[in-house]
Design a protein around this motif. Sequence first.
Motif: not given
Length: 312
Positions: A261-264, A266
Amino acid sequence: MRQAAWHHHHTMPRPTMHPHGLEHDLRALAQQQERRQMLRWLGSVGTLTATAALPLVGCGGGGDAGSTGTTTGATTSSGSSTDTTSSTSTGGTSVNTCSVAPEETAGPYPGDGSNTSNGATSNVLALASIVRSDIRSSIDGASGTAAGVPLVLTIQLTNTNAACASLEGYAIYLWHCNRDGKYSLYSSGVTDQNYLRGVQATDASGNVTFTTVFPGCYDGRMPHMHLEIYRSLTTATSFSNKLKTTQLAFPVSTCTEVYTNASGYSASLTNLGKISFATDNVFSDGVTLEMTTLSGSVAAGYTGHITLSIAA
């Protein structure tokens, strides 16, 4: 032979014979032997039965590890010792919370003076500003801030040689990778940074609290943080003075939540899917004494806590 001997010693008096004969005597002897054998057998059975009953009395009828109150200490490759003064129940088995923290590798990126980076000895412990609680930004002339989900981590240090008493004035050096799985000073693209590294002294309760970011998961390792323990801030200047090196683990469910769910993060989600604690080359022998307790959310950030013990 008996008949031959009788004829040879014919001057000896003939034994007195009773009227029942030899056959009667043989039957009587056989019956005596049977009775003795039966008595011996009954005695053995009684002894075995009494012996077998003893464990049932001592163990309350048996049960699993949880019902017997089994105490488990450090199960790690370091062969850690335990103090039985404090324990908590975990998964039905009593796990000692005053066990010596496992000794683990510092890895290739410690920045504590034990190796080099880009041809020079890398030692952030010598930096004037390394004693700090917020380790998200670089210091002493380096600029840059590590992006990621905020994590406020409290580490408590206790003494196994003093009934789990808190250790005040000890120094803890913490370092870890950023959300991309890179280590400042060493990894390509961040060799000019020294963020996500810091030292603090434990307070009267044995606590230090660092403000940092949730670490990423790079290929080949479960998410983790590194730390070294020193006797004091004055000795926390070089790896040669350290008392212990260990690592912190994080719950898979929380890691999955952050990486999804958090950006960066993946790439971390992909790497996490390829490894487990069982296949990790550091944590495969168990993470009970290295597992951090976490709470929070991606939106609000996370708080974490772990108690580590040493034989001081």
